[in-house]
Design a protein around this motif. Structure first.
Motif, PDB file in Angstrom:
ATOM      1  N   PHE A 147       0.832  -1.232   0.076  1.00 34.86           N
ATOM      2  CA  PHE A 147       0.073  -0.039  -0.031  1.00 34.86           C
ATOM      3  C   PHE A 147       0.954   1.225  -0.160  1.00 34.86           C
ATOM      4  CE2 PHE A 147      -4.179  -1.720   1.913  1.00 34.86           C
ATOM      5  CZ  PHE A 147      -4.649  -2.310   0.788  1.00 34.86           C
ATOM      6  N   ILE A 148       1.792   1.132   0.902  1.00 36.82           N
ATOM      7  CA  ILE A 148       2.492   2.488   0.943  1.00 36.82           C
ATOM      8  C   ILE A 148       3.504   2.911  -0.339  1.00 36.82           C
ATOM      9  CG2 ILE A 148       4.738   1.491   2.331  1.00 36.82           C
ATOM     10  CD1 ILE A 148       4.673   4.081   3.937  1.00 36.82           C
ATOM     11  N   ILE A 149       4.052   1.738  -0.797  1.00 37.31           N
ATOM     12  CA  ILE A 149       4.753   1.938  -1.769  1.00 37.31           C
ATOM     13  C   ILE A 149       4.029   2.443  -3.007  1.00 37.31           C
ATOM     14  CG2 ILE A 149       6.003   0.704  -3.629  1.00 37.31           C
ATOM     15  CD1 ILE A 149       7.085  -1.243  -1.469  1.00 37.31           C
ATOM     16  N   PRO A 192      -8.026   7.051  -7.717  1.00 41.05           N
ATOM     17  CA  PRO A 192      -8.593   5.776  -7.105  1.00 41.05           C
ATOM     18  C   PRO A 192      -7.591   4.851  -6.391  1.00 41.05           C
ATOM     19  CG  PRO A 192      -9.485   6.098  -9.489  1.00 41.05           C
ATOM     20  CD  PRO A 192      -8.175   6.949  -9.332  1.00 41.05           C
ATOM     21  N   ILE A 193      -6.371   4.679  -6.996  1.00 43.04           N
ATOM     22  CA  ILE A 193      -5.613   3.832  -6.541  1.00 43.04           C
ATOM     23  C   ILE A 193      -4.801   4.458  -5.382  1.00 43.04           C
ATOM     24  CG2 ILE A 193      -3.339   2.503  -6.628  1.00 43.04           C
ATOM     25  CD1 ILE A 193      -3.793   2.200  -9.589  1.00 43.04           C
ATOM     26  N   LEU A 194      -4.498   5.872  -5.165  1.00 45.74           N
ATOM     27  CA  LEU A 194      -3.948   6.795  -4.485  1.00 45.74           C
ATOM     28  C   LEU A 194      -5.085   6.747  -3.067  1.00 45.74           C
ATOM     29  CD1 LEU A 194      -1.775   8.785  -3.526  1.00 45.74           C
ATOM     30  CD2 LEU A 194      -3.466  10.449  -4.290  1.00 45.74           C
ATOM     31  N   LEU A 195      -6.238   6.813  -3.541  1.00 46.22           N
ATOM     32  CA  LEU A 195      -7.252   6.866  -2.211  1.00 46.22           C
ATOM     33  C   LEU A 195      -7.484   5.562  -1.537  1.00 46.22           C
ATOM     34  CD1 LEU A 195      -9.974   9.065  -3.995  1.00 46.22           C
ATOM     35  CD2 LEU A 195      -8.210   9.841  -2.153  1.00 46.22           C
ATOM     36  N   ALA A 196      -7.539   4.383  -2.475  1.00 45.33           N
ATOM     37  CA  ALA A 196      -7.678   3.111  -1.817  1.00 45.33           C
ATOM     38  C   ALA A 196      -6.629   2.777  -1.045  1.00 45.33           C
ATOM     39  CB  ALA A 196      -7.890   2.166  -3.008  1.00 45.33           C
ATOM     40  N   THR A 197      -5.341   2.826  -1.478  1.00 47.66           N
ATOM     41  CA  THR A 197      -4.164   2.552  -0.530  1.00 47.66           C
ATOM     42  C   THR A 197      -4.066   3.665   0.778  1.00 47.66           C
ATOM     43  OG1 THR A 197      -2.732   3.961  -1.984  1.00 47.66           O
ATOM     44  CG2 THR A 197      -2.869   1.510  -2.385  1.00 47.66           C
ATOM     45  N   GLY A 198      -4.568   4.809   0.517  1.00 47.05           N
ATOM     46  CA  GLY A 198      -4.492   5.777   1.601  1.00 47.05           C
ATOM     47  C   GLY A 198      -5.575   5.226   2.580  1.00 47.05           C
TER      48      GLY A 198
END
Length: 291
Positions: A147-149, A192-198
């Motif tokens: 997630f963080i990567i 969307p990937i940025l939000l989902a991982t955050g």
């Protein structure tokens, strides 16, 4: 002294975060948008080099501050090899060392024009932060690391777009228009990937909704609101200002420049909040799921 050192470390981390994301992200943007940024590359290389050199300097100062902090404010500890070795072998010390290597690598990529080398060096930034910090204290560790990567890689690309786009807007209207349009298309898939991982990281670390009542949870809510503001300006750019810019609206340049500048300011505040979370709030106070 200890309390003041915490605030100093928070300030140092904030600037180091900025150097990491802006230098690495700008280089990443230049590689992805190689054609559009061809004429401004040398100018931005100076920015990348300066930001990276500042990052190296502050990382070294950060390690020195850690030594003084560990020795309860004794400046002579900077000459103690045992304490120096202890700090360098710690998670925080290794992070600063890896960041120094990463910053030096970023500087070298301005001379070595090879995309594979550049992307390998750029990967050091998110990987370095993944190896340290709160994600290592909570399960599932492997998922949080992924997630963080992913989160930092996308954030790096987004933040790295600001300076090149501002430069293009000021110098080359048609090229800026093409770059803005293409960046907006890419962002549709990345946001969307940025939000989902955050959200995923926040959920696991805070322990679900119950963790939102902790100091860490409250800081997360502040950060979430700031990200929401950032997304609002990004949407404004894509849906209104960029189309106006493409059609030659007389005030579009000033409005778009102002909007991106506000985005930069919001990012700076987000990084201050992030540095505060990772420095002043210790891992044992973050929630309920220490592994």
């Amino acid at each position: 002294m200890i309390e003041n050192t915490e605030y100093f470390l928070t300030a140092l981390k904030t600037v180091i975060y900025n150097c990491s994301l802006f230098s690495g992200g700008t280089l990443l943007f230049l590689r992805v948008f190689a054609k559009e940024t061809r004429d401004i590359r040398s100018k931005l290389y100076s920015f990348i080099t300066g930001s990276s050199l500042l990052g190296i300097t502050l990382s070294i100062i950060n390690m020195g501050t850690q030594v003084v902090w560990l020795s309860a404010g004794d400046l002579t500890a900077l000459q103690d090899p045992d304490i120096l070795a202890l700090v360098l072998s710690s998670s925080a010390g290794k992070t600063q060392l890896f960041l120094c290597v990463g910053f030096a690598g970023i500087i070298s990529t301005t001379k070595i024009e090879h995309p594979i080398y550049a992307f390998a060096i750029l990967a050091m930034i998110p990987v370095t932060y993944a190896l340290s910090g709160h994600t290592g204290f909570y399960s599932p560790v492997w998922l949080l690391k992924i997630f963080i990567i992913a989160h930092l890689s996308i954030a790096c690309f987004w933040i790295g777009s600001f300076i090149p786009l501002l430069t293009l807007i000021n110098l080359k209207k048609q090229t800026a228009s093409d770059a803005l349009e293409r960046f907006g298309i890419i962002a549709i898939f990345l946001v969307p990937i940025l939000l989902a991982t955050g959200i995923g990281m926040a959920w696991f670390i805070a322990g679900g909704t119950e963790g939102l009542t902790t100091d860490y949870g409250l800081m997360l809510l502040v950060k979430a609101n700031l990200v929401a503001m950032l997304l609002c300006f990004a949407a404004l750019n894509k849906l209104r200002l960029v189309p106006q810019f493409r059609t030659g609206h007389p005030q579009a340049v000033d409005k778009l420049r102002r909007s991106i500048t506000i985005e930069i300011a919001i990012v700076l505040v987000i990084l201050i909040v992030t540095a505060t979370i990772t420095t002043i709030i210790p891992p044992e106070d973050l929630g309920h799921r220490l592994r």
